[in-house]
Design an enzyme around this catalytic site. Structure first.
Site, PDB file in Angstrom:
ATOM      1  N   HIS A 244       1.926  -8.218  14.880  1.00  0.00           N
ATOM      2  CA  HIS A 244       0.479  -8.048  14.694  1.00  0.00           C
ATOM      3  C   HIS A 244      -0.024  -8.559  13.329  1.00  0.00           C
ATOM      4  O   HIS A 244      -0.934  -7.994  12.744  1.00  0.00           O
ATOM      5  CB  HIS A 244       0.098  -6.571  14.914  1.00  0.00           C
ATOM      6  CG  HIS A 244       0.724  -5.614  13.938  1.00  0.00           C
ATOM      7  ND1 HIS A 244       1.066  -4.328  14.274  1.00  0.00           N
ATOM      8  CD2 HIS A 244       1.071  -5.756  12.637  1.00  0.00           C
ATOM      9  CE1 HIS A 244       1.584  -3.732  13.215  1.00  0.00           C
ATOM     10  NE2 HIS A 244       1.592  -4.571  12.204  1.00  0.00           N
TER      11      HIS A 244
ATOM     12  N   GLU B 274       8.524  -1.297  11.689  1.00  0.00           N
ATOM     13  CA  GLU B 274       7.448  -1.291  12.695  1.00  0.00           C
ATOM     14  C   GLU B 274       8.011  -1.418  14.116  1.00  0.00           C
ATOM     15  O   GLU B 274       7.365  -1.019  15.085  1.00  0.00           O
ATOM     16  CB  GLU B 274       6.465  -2.442  12.430  1.00  0.00           C
ATOM     17  CG  GLU B 274       5.619  -2.234  11.180  1.00  0.00           C
ATOM     18  CD  GLU B 274       4.617  -3.373  10.930  1.00  0.00           C
ATOM     19  OE1 GLU B 274       3.673  -3.149  10.171  1.00  0.00           O
ATOM     20  OE2 GLU B 274       4.775  -4.478  11.479  1.00  0.00           O
TER      21      GLU B 274
ATOM     22  N   HIS C 201      10.341  -8.472   8.576  1.00  0.00           N
ATOM     23  CA  HIS C 201       9.509  -8.902   7.452  1.00  0.00           C
ATOM     24  C   HIS C 201       9.517  -7.864   6.353  1.00  0.00           C
ATOM     25  O   HIS C 201       9.690  -6.675   6.597  1.00  0.00           O
ATOM     26  CB  HIS C 201       8.080  -9.272   7.853  1.00  0.00           C
ATOM     27  CG  HIS C 201       7.199  -8.209   8.457  1.00  0.00           C
ATOM     28  ND1 HIS C 201       7.524  -7.462   9.574  1.00  0.00           N
ATOM     29  CD2 HIS C 201       5.960  -7.783   8.113  1.00  0.00           C
ATOM     30  CE1 HIS C 201       6.522  -6.664   9.880  1.00  0.00           C
ATOM     31  NE2 HIS C 201       5.557  -6.820   8.996  1.00  0.00           N
TER      32      HIS C 201
ATOM     33  N   HIS D  79      -2.701   0.496   8.706  1.00  0.00           N
ATOM     34  CA  HIS D  79      -2.205   0.037   7.393  1.00  0.00           C
ATOM     35  C   HIS D  79      -3.158   0.515   6.304  1.00  0.00           C
ATOM     36  O   HIS D  79      -3.843  -0.291   5.667  1.00  0.00           O
ATOM     37  CB  HIS D  79      -2.080  -1.479   7.367  1.00  0.00           C
ATOM     38  CG  HIS D  79      -1.213  -2.066   8.454  1.00  0.00           C
ATOM     39  ND1 HIS D  79      -1.589  -2.133   9.768  1.00  0.00           N
ATOM     40  CD2 HIS D  79       0.025  -2.615   8.405  1.00  0.00           C
ATOM     41  CE1 HIS D  79      -0.629  -2.703  10.481  1.00  0.00           C
ATOM     42  NE2 HIS D  79       0.367  -2.997   9.676  1.00  0.00           N
TER      43      HIS D  79
HETATM   44  C1  DHB Z   1       1.935  -9.216   7.421  1.00  0.00           C
HETATM   45  C2  DHB Z   1       2.579  -8.660   8.523  1.00  0.00           C
HETATM   46  C3  DHB Z   1       2.257  -7.387   8.982  1.00  0.00           C
HETATM   47  O1  DHB Z   1       2.855  -6.746  10.031  1.00  0.00           O
HETATM   48  C4  DHB Z   1       1.260  -6.671   8.357  1.00  0.00           C
HETATM   49  O2  DHB Z   1       0.922  -5.479   8.858  1.00  0.00           O
HETATM   50  C5  DHB Z   1       0.623  -7.196   7.230  1.00  0.00           C
HETATM   51  C6  DHB Z   1       0.966  -8.469   6.764  1.00  0.00           C
HETATM   52  C7  DHB Z   1       2.254 -10.577   6.925  1.00  0.00           C
HETATM   53  O3  DHB Z   1       3.222 -11.201   7.377  1.00  0.00           O
HETATM   54  O4  DHB Z   1       1.528 -11.090   6.064  1.00  0.00           O
HETATM   55 FE    FE Z   2       2.052  -4.408  10.137  1.00  0.00          FE
END
Ligand code: DHB
Ligand code: FE
Length: 281
Positions: free
Chosen positions: A12, A240, A193, A59
């Site tokens: 997302h 996540e 990530h 978030h």
């Molecule tokens: C990014 C990815 C995410 O899941 C998020 O919530 C905020 C930023 C990103 O890759 O920049």
């Molecule tokens: Fe996220």
């Protein structure tokens, strides 16, 4: 009776929303990512779900350090896109399904899962980006949406097994709702990530593919992954992915995998996407 006919897993990433909103989906950078969602956009047009239970994490948009619900269900009539610093995304309001949402709250709480009931909140990229990926840019979203927010931001976070079992409780809840509804459940976030610290930018393709490849047929194995493994192998935001296990738990034990896509990178993130169909005999 209402039934959860299918589940969708998807990252997302906020920049994906930006690419859609600014008409850049066919750029060299973005095209391979969006090509992986073409199957699902066409499939959704045929499936026409009445309601999507959309599992995502907030978030620090609706919740912050003042209040940290582990699991929160949106029971309101309507949810507005949140302003995450650059103004709200130019997408339609999300129309809720209060009758089904209250029924799920009642049933799931009686099955020993504590849900926080939220009548009013704005929804951020965790929820709106998957809607844009699956439905494009319509005037109105084509179905009702029940937001289910999971805390994966502030410790302690729920583990994968609890999330999977919550999914099972949600399935029981939906199947005990009297109306004939075609319900889908989506799990969002991930894949690997990390947005902060010395390991920022971490991607672990091997680990991600192992997760993606086991989700349909070996979900129980995935429920054994301890949260430190998510952090170590998939980065601090890789946690996540426990939300995908809520989705998987809500489907039938056997599922048919209709589509799968993996792409690196989108912004800082490895993007995963899967479509699973429940199998009723
Ligand atoms: C990014 C990815 C995410 O899941 C998020 O919530 C905020 C930023 C990103 O890759 O920049
Ligand atoms: Fe996220």
């Amino acid at each position: 009776m209402a039934r959860i006919t299918a589940g969708v897993g998807s990252s997302h990433v906020p920049l994906i929303g930006r690419a859609i909103d600014t008409g850049n989906t066919q750029d060299e950078y973005w095209k391979p990512l969006f090509d992986g969602y073409e199957f699902t956009k066409k499939w959704e047009e045929q499936e026409k779900p009445d309601v999507v239970i959309l599992v995502y994490n907030d978030h620090a948009s609706a919740f912050d350090l003042k209040m940290i619900p582990t699991f929160a269900i949106g029971t309101g009539e309507r949810f507005k896109p949140a302003d995450e610093g650059f103004g709200p995304r130019p997408v339609p309001d999300v129309i809720g399904a209060p009758d089904l949402a209250w029924h799920i709250a009642q049933s799931v709480i009686q099955q020993d899962f504590d849900l926080t009931i939220v009548n009013e909140m704005d929804v951020d990229h965790g929820l709106t980006v998957p809607l844009s990926l699956m439905f494009g840019q319509p005037e109105e979203w084509p179905c009702k949406v029940i937001p289910l927010a999971v805390n994966v931001v502030v410790y302690p976070v729920p583990n994968g097994k609890r999330c999977y079992n919550l999914g099972k409780a949600i399935r029981n809840a939906v199947e005990s709702f009297d109306e004939d509804l075609n319900v889908q459940i989506w799990g969002t976030g991930g894949m690997s990530h990390q947005l902060q610290g010395p390991r920022a930018g971490l991607i672990n393709k091997e680990w991600d593919l192992s997760f993606l490849n086991r989700l349909a047929d070996k979900p129980e194995e995935l429920t054994e992954i301890p949260h430190v493994e998510y952090i170590r192998e998939a980065g601090s935001e890789g946690i996540e992915l426990v939300m995908w296990l809520i989705m998987r738990g809500a489907l039938t034990d056997k599922v048919k995998e209709l589509h799968k896509h993996y792409h690196v990178p989108a912004s800082n993130t490895a993007v995963g996407h899967i479509v699973l169909e429940s199998q009723f005999d």
